[in-house]
Design a protein around this motif. Structure first.
Motif, PDB file in Angstrom:
ATOM      1  N   GLY A 270      13.981  28.967  25.344  1.00 22.62           N
ATOM      2  CA  GLY A 270      14.068  29.950  24.296  1.00 22.62           C
ATOM      3  C   GLY A 270      13.704  29.183  22.898  1.00 22.62           C
ATOM      4  N   ARG A 271      14.126  29.871  21.985  1.00 22.73           N
ATOM      5  CA  ARG A 271      13.619  29.547  20.651  1.00 22.73           C
ATOM      6  C   ARG A 271      13.888  28.080  20.312  1.00 22.73           C
ATOM      7  N   ALA A 272      14.911  27.509  20.797  1.00 21.59           N
ATOM      8  CA  ALA A 272      15.481  26.226  20.671  1.00 21.59           C
ATOM      9  C   ALA A 272      14.435  25.189  21.061  1.00 21.59           C
ATOM     10  N   LEU A 273      13.242  25.396  21.837  1.00 21.74           N
ATOM     11  CA  LEU A 273      12.251  24.690  22.044  1.00 21.74           C
ATOM     12  C   LEU A 273      11.331  24.455  20.704  1.00 21.74           C
ATOM     13  N   LYS A 274      11.442  25.205  19.810  1.00 13.65           N
ATOM     14  CA  LYS A 274      10.966  24.892  18.388  1.00 13.65           C
ATOM     15  C   LYS A 274       9.417  25.015  18.328  1.00 13.65           C
ATOM     16  N   SER A 275       8.461  24.689  19.424  1.00 11.32           N
ATOM     17  CA  SER A 275       7.027  24.757  19.284  1.00 11.32           C
ATOM     18  C   SER A 275       6.682  25.064  20.633  1.00 11.32           C
ATOM     19  N   LYS A 276       5.245  25.296  20.611  1.00 11.57           N
ATOM     20  CA  LYS A 276       4.498  25.622  21.926  1.00 11.57           C
ATOM     21  C   LYS A 276       4.441  24.213  22.498  1.00 11.57           C
ATOM     22  N   GLU A 277       4.064  23.190  21.704  1.00 10.45           N
ATOM     23  CA  GLU A 277       3.864  21.773  22.377  1.00 10.45           C
ATOM     24  C   GLU A 277       5.231  21.583  23.201  1.00 10.45           C
TER      25      GLU A 277
END
Lengths: 315, 255
Positions: A204-211
């Motif tokens: 989800g959004r908590a991954l914070k980035s594409k990388e």
């Protein structure tokens, strides 16, 4: 009943959801005819003829069917229905089926029934509303029932054991004057497809980035899992839309679903809550995802996922 | 070129639907409503086509009770030129189905000489995902469902990049055409206060289904609406080792 199942395929391989759709069709009773329309449908038609429960296969070959655009496929379905009228016309509720089923229904002046999860009788079906927060039993009053099937709600039909006759034709009804297939840009991946995966690792959004999604890819590759994502992660541009799981994305029901850094918005739960076992990893102990998770771990995903990766046995 | 955009008034996406005690439907009274999120995306795309000069007029249409006029005012404030409200009240609205709505849009598209009809791909209340495809069939216009990109090519064609299960697909449709918006087509704008004020002066017409000559009788009967089975809450584990142990012993996981 006499049912027409529209096969989904890419010109070479039958899409797995067609088998689940055939199971749904078998619950209607009566004969099952499968339509394989395509620029070169023969190989897929042969595959389908061996599926258990199929009475007949109609293979329609036409160069204009490349890409299976609605304007090409719908007239072929209508022509088949005119030749031998069916009581039901069904397709999997994939982007393919969702695209053409209502179009076919419109041509027949019939109210389509989308994404059914159950068959109560020949005219009565079960489907979900409001992101799965309500379950409706609906009865069609139309002479022909035009239906799309949620594939995760039905077991796949056995791919062998049948010996249906294949009837081939080249249909002149294909309309090539309205639309043109330009091309497809398919995501190439060695990971399992979301629809067929036994294990899904979803972010989800908590991954914070594409990388940062790399952490999930690495873990998924180690255990042979597919990777999914929330709508929020798609909107933030971390992953492409074909990974989206939820009310308006893909509906999945794997043996194991691992929700990582996912809060558990209603529309996301709609796409995964029928998974057999659900794991949630989130640093917020109040995240709603924990209400549906069998096993919850309150921890920062950037610590937990690499640790998981290091401790699992590689496939 | 003229565009019609369908904007449905739905229970707001952040509200968790509750089933009525008599199992006839979902509680909608006294609940916050807004424009269906995918219709907002479709409308934004329509407005951008106008701003680019490819389109002359954007007409927003909503079918339902008087409150739909609020949704239409929002559409006008975002940038639609005019609006049409198709009033359907009470029991008739409860049973208003996509086939009937598509018949209304067919008639409006013809009467207003539209070249393009845009919808959101799916309304988040009935989750039907049908109206665009039905409208395309009834008008005998080509369709581009689940659009991620839309461009007008020389006035007689549109190029549509579609979101499909395995990635993206590009098709070209001869105009007139029907397109439904997926998530990434366009990010909807917020209406400025000045535009909200201006929207009050924009034309909002009314056309009843009777005036349009459309039969809106339902073809599908809803026999019951029930709560989904509740998934029982599980347990919390202490750490990664605890999680792996539970997965291996209780969930049959082999990794």
């Amino acid at each position: 009943a006499s049912t027409l199942v529209i096969a989904e395929h890419d010109g070479a391989v039958l899409a797995a959801g067609t088998l689940n759709t055939i199971t749904a069709a078998s619950k209607l009773g009566g004969n099952i005819t499968v339509l394989v329309a395509g620029a070169s449908p023969k190989a897929v038609a042969d595959t389908v003829s061996k599926v258990k429960g199929v009475s007949k296969v109609v293979a329609v070959e036409h160069a204009g069917l490349k890409g299976l655009l609605t304007e090409a496929v719908t007239p072929v379905v209508i022509a088949a229905h005119k030749k031998t009228p069916f009581t039901h016309i069904v397709a999997p509720a994939t982007t393919f089926g969702k695209t053409i089923i209502p179009n076919i229904a419109g041509k027949l002046d019939v109210a389509p029934i989308s994404d059914i999860i159950g068959v109560k009788s020949e005219d009565t079906f079960v489907r979900t509303l409001y992101a799965g927060n309500a379950i409706a039993t609906v009865q069609s009053t139309d002479a022909v029932k035009v239906v799309s099937v949620r594939t995760t709600a039905f077991e796949p039909a056995a791919a062998t054991g049948g010996s249906a006759a294949v009837e081939s034709s080249s249909d002149g009804a294909v309309d090539q004057t309205q639309s043109v297939f330009v091309g497809q840009e398919l995501v190439k991946s060695d990971r399992p497809e979301l629809a067929a995966a036994q294990v899904i690792v979803s972010g989800g959004r908590a991954l914070k980035s594409k990388e940062n999604f790399k952490i999930l890819y690495d873990f998924a590759d180690k255990i042979g899992a597919a990777v999914g994502a929330t709508r929020a992660a798609v909107e933030a541009g971390y992953v492409s839309n074909d990974l989206q799981i939820g009310q308006t994305g893909k509906i999945v029901a794997p043996t194991l679903y691992m929700a990582i850094g996912i809060s558990g918005a209603i529309q996301h739960l709609a796409g995964m809550k029928d998974s057999k076992t659900i794991v949630a990893i989130n640093k917020d102990p109040e995240a709603p995802i924990f209400q549906v998770a069998d096993f919850g771990l309150v921890e920062d995903l950037f610590k937990a996922v690499p640790e998981l990766s290091s401790k699992v046995k590689a496939k | 070129m003229r565009v019609i955009v369908g904007v449905k008034r739905v229970v707001d996406f952040a509200i968790k639907a509750r089933v009525k005690a008599d199992k006839t439907g979902v509680v909608t009274e006294g609940v916050k409503h807004s424009m269906n999120p995918f219709d907002e995306i479709a409308l934004e795309q329509g407005i951008r086509l106008k701003e680019s000069g490819a389109v002359k007029e954007v007409i927003a249409v909503s079918c339902g009770p008087t409150a739909c006029q609020e949704t239409l005012r929002t559409a006008l404030a975002m940038g639609a030129d005019r609006a049409i409200h198709v009033p359907v009240e009470g029991a008739a609205y409860e049973t208003l189905q996509p086939l009937a709505v598509a018949k209304i849009f067919k008639k409006l598209a013809e009467d207003n000489q539209a070249n393009l009809v845009l919808f959101g791909k799916q309304a988040i209340d009935d989750d039907a995902n049908q109206t665009a495809q039905l409208t395309s069939a009834l008008l005998n216009w080509p369709q581009g469902a689940f659009a991620a990109k839309l461009s007008v090519e020389g006035g007689s064609k549109v190029k549509v990049v579609r979101e499909i299960d395995g990635g993206l697909e590009t098709i070209e449709l001869n105009l007139p055409a029907v397109v439904s918006a997926d998530l990434r087509l366009a990010e909807p704008r917020y209406a400025s206060l000045a535009n909200i004020m201006k929207a009050k002066k924009k034309p909002l017409d009314k056309k009843t289904p009777e005036e349009l000559g459309v039969d809106i009788k339902p073809r599908i009967k809803t026999l019951s609406v029930e709560e989904p089975p509740v998934r029982k809450a599980g347990i919390k584990v202490e750490n990664v080792d605890g999680l792996l142990q539970k997965l291996r012993t209780e969930a049959g996981v082999t990794f």
